[in-house]
Scaffold this motif. Structure first.
Motif, PDB file in Angstrom:
ATOM      1  N   HIS A 329       0.823  -1.217   0.000  1.00 24.01           N
ATOM      2  CA  HIS A 329       0.000   0.000   0.000  1.00 24.01           C
ATOM      3  C   HIS A 329       0.856   1.266   0.000  1.00 24.01           C
ATOM      4  O   HIS A 329       0.625   2.204   0.768  1.00 24.01           O
ATOM      5  CB  HIS A 329      -0.946   0.008   1.203  1.00 24.01           C
ATOM      6  N   GLY A 330       1.860   1.274  -0.861  1.00 27.28           N
ATOM      7  CA  GLY A 330       2.670   2.459  -1.039  1.00 27.28           C
ATOM      8  C   GLY A 330       3.832   2.597  -0.077  1.00 27.28           C
ATOM      9  O   GLY A 330       4.684   3.473  -0.249  1.00 27.28           O
ATOM     10  N   ARG A 331       3.901   1.768   0.943  1.00 30.17           N
ATOM     11  CA  ARG A 331       5.021   1.839   1.886  1.00 30.17           C
ATOM     12  C   ARG A 331       6.251   1.172   1.268  1.00 30.17           C
ATOM     13  O   ARG A 331       6.138   0.216   0.510  1.00 30.17           O
ATOM     14  CB  ARG A 331       4.665   1.147   3.201  1.00 30.17           C
ATOM     15  N   ALA A 332       7.411   1.665   1.638  1.00 27.08           N
ATOM     16  CA  ALA A 332       8.659   1.152   1.054  1.00 27.08           C
ATOM     17  C   ALA A 332       9.149  -0.067   1.824  1.00 27.08           C
ATOM     18  O   ALA A 332      10.263  -0.096   2.364  1.00 27.08           O
ATOM     19  CB  ALA A 332       9.724   2.246   1.053  1.00 27.08           C
ATOM     20  N   LYS A 333       8.328  -1.071   1.906  1.00 30.02           N
ATOM     21  CA  LYS A 333       8.698  -2.298   2.614  1.00 30.02           C
ATOM     22  C   LYS A 333       9.816  -3.013   1.856  1.00 30.02           C
ATOM     23  O   LYS A 333       9.800  -3.090   0.628  1.00 30.02           O
ATOM     24  CB  LYS A 333       7.496  -3.231   2.735  1.00 30.02           C
ATOM     25  N   ARG A 334      10.780  -3.551   2.604  1.00 32.21           N
ATOM     26  CA  ARG A 334      11.861  -4.295   1.976  1.00 32.21           C
ATOM     27  C   ARG A 334      12.286  -5.440   2.882  1.00 32.21           C
ATOM     28  O   ARG A 334      12.077  -5.396   4.097  1.00 32.21           O
ATOM     29  CB  ARG A 334      13.055  -3.390   1.670  1.00 32.21           C
ATOM     30  N   LEU A 335      12.870  -6.451   2.280  1.00 31.22           N
ATOM     31  CA  LEU A 335      13.304  -7.640   3.019  1.00 31.22           C
ATOM     32  C   LEU A 335      14.732  -7.477   3.500  1.00 31.22           C
ATOM     33  O   LEU A 335      15.621  -7.085   2.728  1.00 31.22           O
ATOM     34  CB  LEU A 335      13.206  -8.874   2.122  1.00 31.22           C
TER      35      LEU A 335
END
Length: 461
Positions: A329-335
């Motif tokens: 939802h537009g958040r810059a989520k990263r692993l």
């Protein structure tokens, strides 16, 4: 000696390819655009065309469309650095013979040319690809799935029944949807039925419909899924769970192309394509008497067997990144590197569906933008546990540059450790790919634009 036309706007690549073809014993003609390539076709004598997908002006697909009428039967092989499921399917629908992903190895090229010239039939083309593949439902860079995409493209326009086999969660319904979307029936309905989810006593009414008063509770007529799918595609999921009496009626519909509603006397003609799927071994089910042999033979006119996720090299990282983009939802989520390693080491018995649900869970449980191992909720395998324990107590040395090494400080800032690992992986991917950035991006599960941003971020030439 066969005369091969190369259509590619990259002069250096075109010249190198021409030299390779000359070494392989072929005559070569070159063109730097679709228009120039079509003009060369007009001169005649071309035996095969190697066409780049992305060209200035009209693209490689435009070349194929025109060549199909101006030079029918000409084998065409499309070259692309941007491989995806949809463009492979589009290519095969246009009659393409095969496609080669840049960089092209000499042996791979020689084998493809020999096959195409021997078969003397239309060849590969690839649709223009979105580098992020964000609109794709079926994503893969793996060889097994590329073969599946080709097969879908080849058989999509056929009205033959298709049997899709594969473990739970491998995407069998997505294959059915792709077959429908790329067929002449695309404007018609796509109707899906999960045969395992409907009680046996209700399944016949669900599939074939019923007339008013046919049984207690039948207050009105019902069309049934076969008639709802008229003019389109009916997808029978988990057909291996269907009861034998219902199997017999399905067989009759496939043979006669007409449906008799429950309680009715008048058969109704239907015009549709049936795609069936199951995770079961139908040959074993037939041998055990739980599945009709005649229905099995009727369904497997065309068979597509999906590989499990564990057999799709590199696709875990690609799909994880896709699900992050799709559901964050537009958040810059990263692993985090450790989280990606955990994903890649997991056996994925639930395949792509399990991976998607894992990423959804991780997005929900991670408070910041970084997703770590504890957010995934995976059952850690002993090897993973051992590796985690080791990294908690010992430094890890990674290659930072071709000439040296660097040690991750496990008690230091997390961002610095992540940057160091990313930098090392980028350098290693470029080294393994001999500097070819498209190939390095594929290995890392990145788009080319993402790779360029990473290289600029770490000042890597």
């Amino acid at each position: 000696m066969a005369l091969i036309l190369i259509v590619d706007d990259d002069t250096a690549f075109r010249m190198t390819l021409a030299e390779t073809l000359d070494d392989l014993g072929y005559q070569v003609r070159q063109a730097g655009s679709c228009e120039a390539g079509l003009a060369s076709l007009g001169d005649g004598a071309i035996d095969l065309a190697l066409v780049d997908l992305r060209l200035p002006g009209d693209d490689g697909l435009a070349f194929l469309r025109t060549a199909a009428t101006t030079a029918p039967g000409l084998p065409c092989i499309v070259l692309t650095a941007y491989a995806s499921g949809s463009n492979t399917i589009d290519a095969m629908r246009l009659g393409a013979f095969d496609h080669l992903t840049k960089p092209v190895g000499r042996d791979e090229l020689a084998q493809a040319l020999a096959r195409a010239l021997r078969a003397h039939q239309p060849a590969v083309a690839e649709a223009v690809d979105d580098d992020t593949q964000a609109g794709e439902q079926m994503l893969s860079n793996s060889a097994p799935m590329r073969a599946i995409f080709k097969r879908i493209g080849l058989v999509a326009d056929s009205d033959n029944s298709v049997l899709v086999l594969g473990e739970t969660g491998t995407g069998k319904e997505l294959v059915a949807q792709a077959l429908h979307a790329n067929s002449a029936r695309a404007a018609g309905p796509f109707v899906a039925v999960n045969c395992a989810a409907i009680p046996a006593e209700l399944l016949e009414s669900e599939l074939f419909g019923h007339v008013k008063g046919a049984f207690s509770g039948a207050a009105s007529d019902r069309l049934g899924r076969f008639r709802e799918a008229d003019g389109g595609t009916l997808f029978l999921d988990e057909i291996g769970d269907m009861a034998l009496p219902t199997q017999a009626k399905i067989l009759r519909v496939l043979q006669e192309r007409e449906v008799t509603p429950v309680g009715g006397r008048q058969a109704v003609a239907v015009d549709l394509r049936v795609v069936a799927a199951t995770h079961r071994d139908l040959e074993a089910e037939v041998a055990a008497g739980r599945f009709r042999a005649d229905l099995w033979y009727r369904l497997q006119v065309i068979t597509i067997k999906l590989p499990p996720l564990r057999a799709r090299d590199g696709d875990v990282a690609l799909l994880a990144a896709h699900f992050l983009r799709q559901h964050a939802h537009g958040r810059a989520k990263r692993l985090a590197p450790a989280a990606l390693a955990a994903l890649q080491g997991h056996p994925w018995p639930g395949n792509v569906r399990e991976l998607r649900n894992t990423i959804l869970r991780a997005i929900a449980l991670s408070e910041g933008d970084l997703i770590d191992v504890e957010h995934l909720g995976l059952d850690a395998a002993p090897a993973t546990e051992a590796a985690t324990a080791a990294t908690a107590t010992a430094p890890v040395t990674v290659a930072a540059t071709p000439a040296g090494t660097a040690e991750i400080d496990w008690d230091g800032p997390l961002d610095r450790a992540v940057e160091l690992l990313e930098s090392c992986m980028l350098r290693r991917a470029l080294a393994v790919a001999d500097g070819n950035r498209s190939e390095a991006a594929r290995r890392l599960g990145l788009s080319r634009q993402q790779l360029y941003r990473k290289l600029a971020q770490y000042d890597i030439e």
